[in-house]
Structures are given as structure tokens and as C-alpha cells.
Design a protein around this motif. Sequence first.
Motif, PDB file in Angstrom:
ATOM      1  N   ARG A 156       3.066 -14.935   0.156  1.00 45.05           N
ATOM      2  CA  ARG A 156       2.376 -15.570   0.886  1.00 45.05           C
ATOM      3  C   ARG A 156       0.979 -15.675   0.448  1.00 45.05           C
ATOM      4  N   PRO A 157       0.124 -17.018   0.214  1.00 44.61           N
ATOM      5  CA  PRO A 157      -1.215 -16.866  -0.530  1.00 44.61           C
ATOM      6  C   PRO A 157      -2.228 -16.126   0.411  1.00 44.61           C
ATOM      7  N   ASP A 158      -2.000 -15.962   1.633  1.00 45.12           N
ATOM      8  CA  ASP A 158      -2.949 -15.362   2.317  1.00 45.12           C
ATOM      9  C   ASP A 158      -3.070 -13.797   2.251  1.00 45.12           C
ATOM     10  N   ALA A 159      -2.235 -13.027   1.803  1.00 43.00           N
ATOM     11  CA  ALA A 159      -2.032 -11.800   1.572  1.00 43.00           C
ATOM     12  C   ALA A 159      -3.177 -11.320   0.545  1.00 43.00           C
ATOM     13  N   ASP A 160      -3.948 -10.339   1.098  1.00 40.12           N
ATOM     14  CA  ASP A 160      -4.861  -9.811   0.204  1.00 40.12           C
ATOM     15  C   ASP A 160      -4.417  -8.608  -0.933  1.00 40.12           C
ATOM     16  N   PRO A 161      -3.987  -9.045  -2.034  1.00 39.10           N
ATOM     17  CA  PRO A 161      -3.611  -7.919  -3.072  1.00 39.10           C
ATOM     18  C   PRO A 161      -4.247  -6.500  -2.993  1.00 39.10           C
ATOM     19  N   ASN A 162      -5.560  -6.627  -2.730  1.00 33.95           N
ATOM     20  CA  ASN A 162      -6.319  -5.290  -2.745  1.00 33.95           C
ATOM     21  C   ASN A 162      -6.011  -4.553  -1.598  1.00 33.95           C
ATOM     22  N   TYR A 163      -5.859  -5.114  -0.467  1.00 33.15           N
ATOM     23  CA  TYR A 163      -5.251  -4.349   0.722  1.00 33.15           C
ATOM     24  C   TYR A 163      -4.011  -3.763   0.706  1.00 33.15           C
ATOM     25  N   VAL A 164      -3.006  -4.781   0.017  1.00 35.87           N
ATOM     26  CA  VAL A 164      -1.766  -4.042  -0.443  1.00 35.87           C
ATOM     27  C   VAL A 164      -1.607  -3.059  -1.189  1.00 35.87           C
ATOM     28  N   ALA A 165      -2.338  -2.934  -2.026  1.00 31.01           N
ATOM     29  CA  ALA A 165      -2.510  -2.054  -3.388  1.00 31.01           C
ATOM     30  C   ALA A 165      -2.987  -0.829  -2.646  1.00 31.01           C
ATOM     31  N   GLY A 166      -3.851  -1.058  -1.867  1.00 34.48           N
ATOM     32  CA  GLY A 166      -4.735   0.077  -1.338  1.00 34.48           C
ATOM     33  C   GLY A 166      -3.667   0.796  -0.287  1.00 34.48           C
ATOM     34  N   MET A 167      -2.770  -0.067   0.610  1.00 30.63           N
ATOM     35  CA  MET A 167      -1.984   0.445   1.398  1.00 30.63           C
ATOM     36  C   MET A 167      -0.743   1.440   0.585  1.00 30.63           C
ATOM     37  N   PHE A 168      -0.276   0.727  -0.232  1.00 31.02           N
ATOM     38  CA  PHE A 168       0.737   1.486  -1.168  1.00 31.02           C
ATOM     39  C   PHE A 168       0.548   2.613  -1.606  1.00 31.02           C
ATOM     40  N   TRP A 169      -0.711   2.926  -2.276  1.00 32.91           N
ATOM     41  CA  TRP A 169      -1.209   4.144  -2.604  1.00 32.91           C
ATOM     42  C   TRP A 169      -1.492   5.169  -1.487  1.00 32.91           C
ATOM     43  N   THR A 170      -2.000   4.612  -0.305  1.00 28.17           N
ATOM     44  CA  THR A 170      -2.400   5.464   0.771  1.00 28.17           C
ATOM     45  C   THR A 170      -0.897   6.160   1.271  1.00 28.17           C
ATOM     46  N   ILE A 171      -0.023   5.201   1.088  1.00 31.81           N
ATOM     47  CA  ILE A 171       1.450   5.711   1.812  1.00 31.81           C
ATOM     48  C   ILE A 171       1.991   6.605   0.721  1.00 31.81           C
ATOM     49  N   MET A 172       1.870   6.404  -0.500  1.00 31.47           N
ATOM     50  CA  MET A 172       2.465   7.273  -1.606  1.00 31.47           C
ATOM     51  C   MET A 172       1.760   8.642  -1.342  1.00 31.47           C
ATOM     52  N   ASP A 173       0.572   8.721  -1.559  1.00 27.14           N
ATOM     53  CA  ASP A 173      -0.281   9.968  -1.467  1.00 27.14           C
ATOM     54  C   ASP A 173       0.134  10.705  -0.177  1.00 27.14           C
ATOM     55  N   GLY A 174       0.085   9.997   0.965  1.00 31.07           N
ATOM     56  CA  GLY A 174       0.166  10.703   2.153  1.00 31.07           C
ATOM     57  C   GLY A 174       1.740  11.350   2.375  1.00 31.07           C
ATOM     58  N   ALA A 175       2.669  10.549   1.970  1.00 33.82           N
ATOM     59  CA  ALA A 175       4.161  10.869   1.896  1.00 33.82           C
ATOM     60  C   ALA A 175       4.177  12.087   0.929  1.00 33.82           C
ATOM     61  N   MET A 176       3.612  12.236  -0.150  1.00 37.38           N
ATOM     62  CA  MET A 176       3.807  13.413  -0.870  1.00 37.38           C
ATOM     63  C   MET A 176       3.142  14.583  -0.549  1.00 37.38           C
ATOM     64  N   LEU A 177       1.934  14.366   0.304  1.00 37.05           N
ATOM     65  CA  LEU A 177       1.204  15.402   0.978  1.00 37.05           C
ATOM     66  C   LEU A 177       2.056  16.292   1.905  1.00 37.05           C
ATOM     67  N   HIS A 178       2.737  15.414   2.764  1.00 34.27           N
ATOM     68  CA  HIS A 178       3.627  15.548   3.853  1.00 34.27           C
ATOM     69  C   HIS A 178       4.797  16.568   3.392  1.00 34.27           C
ATOM     70  N   SER A 179       5.134  15.943   2.325  1.00 31.76           N
ATOM     71  CA  SER A 179       6.552  16.548   1.711  1.00 31.76           C
ATOM     72  C   SER A 179       6.305  17.966   1.148  1.00 31.76           C
ATOM     73  N   VAL A 180       5.066  18.156   0.859  1.00 29.71           N
ATOM     74  CA  VAL A 180       4.515  19.620   0.200  1.00 29.71           C
ATOM     75  C   VAL A 180       4.492  20.610   1.511  1.00 29.71           C
ATOM     76  N   LEU A 181       3.757  19.842   2.889  1.00 29.09           N
ATOM     77  CA  LEU A 181       3.780  20.718   3.748  1.00 29.09           C
ATOM     78  C   LEU A 181       4.967  21.055   4.690  1.00 29.09           C
ATOM     79  N   ASN A 182       5.793  20.248   4.310  1.00 24.31           N
ATOM     80  CA  ASN A 182       7.233  20.282   5.460  1.00 24.31           C
ATOM     81  C   ASN A 182       8.257  19.674   4.515  1.00 24.31           C
TER      82      ASN A 182
END
Length: 205
Positions: A156-182
Amino acid sequence: MAPIVSEEYKRKKKKEILAGALACFAKKGFQAATIDDIVAYSGISKGAIYNYFKSKEEIYLELMNEQTEATNARLLERISNLSSSEEKLEYLFDLYREMSPFSQERKDKIVVHLEFTLHSSRDENLNRILNERGKKFFLKLITDILEEGQAAGEFRPDADPNYVAGMFWTIMDGAMLHSVLNEEYPYRTIIDYVKSLVLKDLQQD
């Protein structure tokens, strides 16, 4: 007269220092590690190390750049062979899903990277370097795919690529951090769930 040192010798020596430093950081942690520790792990004198690097921060930045540039080149080659932007985005989710963050080697790398990232937050120059690196290699990778998909009518044309990219890496970083802790953290399930949400959100109405 000082002996002439070939470029090949310099490259080899730098690789030896970087390999020793990576092992040292993984074992002792970035904050605790000293140049003397890197000397012990690499078998190279402190004077020789300072011929190539001014600090352990500079050594780690070089490690990151080497790994990122090589990985990014391989990644771009692989996704260029995929026919659609949706396939490319799915590939990236699946790639991180299968990275096995529970292995000790992977855990060590994640912890060292997180340590360095927190350390850089107290240094304006290091923080700037990491932010620029993030934009160049990571955010751009996702935004390029999103913009390509929008131009092709896949997303869809109204999706902001910068927000999607930011969310992608936020999820990846967070998931990896939690996998280290638990070790019971449902890493792959989380990645699958976010992947389905993102792809559904990007669909044209």
C-alpha cells in the motif's frame, strides 16, 4: 632504516588482531576487556596493535565494518534473485528467524554488540558512527525493498518505509536480547508472528 612492510603483511596482521580481539570481547565482555587482554588473546605486542588501532573502540568498529560489509554484499546478491518485494521481505524475516540466537557463539556476539551499543551512547562520536552505519546498511536495506514494492503496486502506498524499517530492526534487536536473557523465550514464534502482521499490514486494500 625501517624495514618495508608489504600491504599483504599489514592486512594479515590486522586480521590477526581483529580475530584475537573478537575472541577477547566474547570471553571477557567489551567493557571489561583491555588492550593488554587483546595482546594476550592475539599474541601480538601492544606496540604493534597501536600501529594499526588507537583504541579498543576503533578495533570493534573495524570488526563491525568488516562483518557488515561482507554480510551485506552477500545479502544483496541473494535478494536480487528474488522476483518480488514481498519475497525479499519474507526472506529477511526468515533469515533472522533461522539465526539460532541460542548458540553460545551467537549469544557472545549479541552480548558484545549490545555492550558496545550502550557504551557508544555515552560517546557522541561513537553514537554518530553507529547511527550512520545503521542508516547505511540496515534501514536502507528495508526501505529500498518497501519503496520498490510500493512502486510495483505490491504494498500500500501510504505505508511509511522508514517506520516499517525501524520496527523491523527494533523487533530483531529486542528478540535477540530476550533470547540471550531467557532460553525459553519463543524467538522463532515471535519472528513468525511479527512477519505475518507486517505483511498483512502492507497489503493493498
